[in-house]
Design a protein around this motif. Structure first.
Motif, short mmCIF file in Angstrom:
data_model
loop_
_atom_site.label_atom_id
_atom_site.label_comp_id
_atom_site.label_asym_id
_atom_site.label_seq_id
_atom_site.Cartn_x
_atom_site.Cartn_y
_atom_site.Cartn_z
N UNK A 261 1.92 17.74 -5.21
CA UNK A 261 1.45 18.51 -3.71
C UNK A 261 1.51 19.95 -3.85
N UNK A 262 1.99 20.58 -4.84
CA UNK A 262 2.23 22.14 -5.29
C UNK A 262 0.81 22.79 -4.86
N UNK A 263 -0.06 21.82 -5.93
CA UNK A 263 -1.43 22.76 -6.08
C UNK A 263 -2.18 22.53 -5.50
N UNK A 280 -4.69 7.56 -11.74
CA UNK A 280 -4.59 7.72 -10.59
C UNK A 280 -5.43 8.79 -9.88
N UNK A 281 -6.12 10.08 -11.22
CA UNK A 281 -7.78 10.66 -10.14
C UNK A 281 -8.38 10.32 -9.11
N UNK A 282 -8.25 9.14 -8.77
CA UNK A 282 -9.11 8.72 -7.56
C UNK A 282 -7.65 8.14 -6.20
N UNK A 283 -6.99 8.52 -6.10
CA UNK A 283 -6.28 8.31 -5.58
C UNK A 283 -5.15 9.34 -5.18
N UNK A 284 -5.38 11.12 -5.54
CA UNK A 284 -4.62 11.51 -5.05
C UNK A 284 -5.04 12.56 -4.47
N UNK A 285 -4.66 12.06 -2.88
CA UNK A 285 -5.22 13.39 -1.46
C UNK A 285 -6.05 14.96 -1.98
N UNK A 286 -4.86 15.45 -2.60
CA UNK A 286 -5.30 16.70 -3.78
C UNK A 286 -6.48 17.16 -4.22
#
Length: 334
Positions: A261-263, A280-286
């Motif tokens: 969550x840092x960047x 997992x790229x599909x699910x990262x909120x940032x």
């Protein structure tokens, strides 16, 4: 103006009307004797072989068949290959060795990628993606509230690569109040001054920039140029933008860095591509993820077609090609 030069289309025919709508096609046929009803997917059949033998110009695009020494042996009159797309790495070196000119619409294709990048930089600097998510979760906001993590004034933007796209991004950033850093081993201090940017090594750029945008070519030397160490060096709240090629970024390292969550990141190209559905790229909120659409899409293909029309006009008029490929530089180009 000389007589029309014999020409041949060689590409996936689905792209022909998009690259050469009526105004483009009319101009093209004024200088080339070329049949839009015949688009070669290969050169083996009798009709394509006959057209190839007569052709002085081949106009290629996405889905073009290979052009190698065996094809050239049957194209004794060929003077130029005009590619209505970007990369020409698929064209065999035999074409250059036989003195045949090669031109591409890479400069035209750079326009929408640079525009996408500019939009991404401005939205990232304003922190609109984070604010959107906050607004969505809280279902309200305080009118007049200041958001201290938002704003583009004085941001530092780091660009990796003074490619066609990188240079156009530099031009587009000039009206804004950014400090622009560039990392490119082939740009010296004098050229950086002319471009109006500061030079920085890669490690320095990642440490200093609020927003890092990748515009380097996909080469063996640039694979995983964006690695775990450089991602870890980015400031808290910094944003990575990649519109180049997925292999320049270590995907596992990016997932791990974003998971903290840092960047955050804006990514149009991935490794692998297309992504598996379980990525997992599909699910990262940032992570703001788009499906390789920064380059020419829809009506933007006509810009690439117009670029090639203009090259054909120059060729027919005996003028030098503006977008000719220098084979000596191919080793460091996408």
């Amino acid at each position: 103006m000389t007589d029309r030069l014999p020409g041949l289309f060689a590409m996936d025919p689905v792209y022909l009307p998009k690259l050469f709508p009526e105004p483009n096609l009319r101009r093209l046929r004024a200088v080339l004797d070329i049949d839009p009803a015949h688009v070669a997917r290969g050169f083996a059949d009798e009709r394509a072989a006959s057209a190839l033998a007569d052709a002085e110009v081949i106009i290629t695009g996405w889905g073009a068949p290979p052009i190698d020494a065996s094809v050239l042996d049957k194209a004794g009159r060929l003077r130029a290959v005009l590619h209505a797309a970007g990369s020409v790495q698929w064209i065999d070196r035999a074409v250059y060795e036989r003195g045949i000119a090669v031109s591409s619409a890479a400069d035209a294709n750079a326009v929408p990628v640079a525009e996408y990048t500019l939009g991404a930089i401005l939205l990232a600097g304003k922190n609109l993606f984070g604010l959107r998510d906050r607004f969505r979760s809280e279902r309200g906001f305080v009118i007049g509230q200041d958001h201290p993590d938002s704003g583009n004034y004085g941001r530092t933007v780091g660009l990796i690569g003074a490619s066609r796209i990188g240079r156009r991004v530099i031009e587009l950033l000039r009206p804004f109040d950014f400090e622009v850093l560039l990392s490119d081993p082939y740009v010296d201090a004098d050229e950086a001054d002319r471009l109006g940017v500061g030079l920085a090594g890669l490690d320095e750029l990642f440490a200093r920039a609020d927003i890092v945008s990748v515009h380097a070519p996909d080469l063996r030397e640039t694979r995983h140029l964006v690695n775990a160490e450089r991602l870890a060096a980015m400031k808290d709240g910094a944003v990575l933008i990649n519109t180049a090629r997925g292999a320049l970024v270590d995907t596992d390292a990016l997932v791990a860095a974003l998971a903290t969550g840092r960047i955050s990141a804006i990514v149009d190209v991935t490794d692998p591509e297309p992504l598996p559905s379980a990525s997992p790229l599909f699910d990262l909120p940032n992570l703001f993820l788009t499906p390789h659409v920064a380059g020419s899409q829809g009506n933007e293909l006509a810009r690439m077609g117009r670029c090639i029309v203009e090259e054909a006009e120059r060729l027919a008029d005996g003028q030098p090609l503006v977008h000719a490929i220098d084979p000596g530089l191919l080793w460091r180009q996408a």
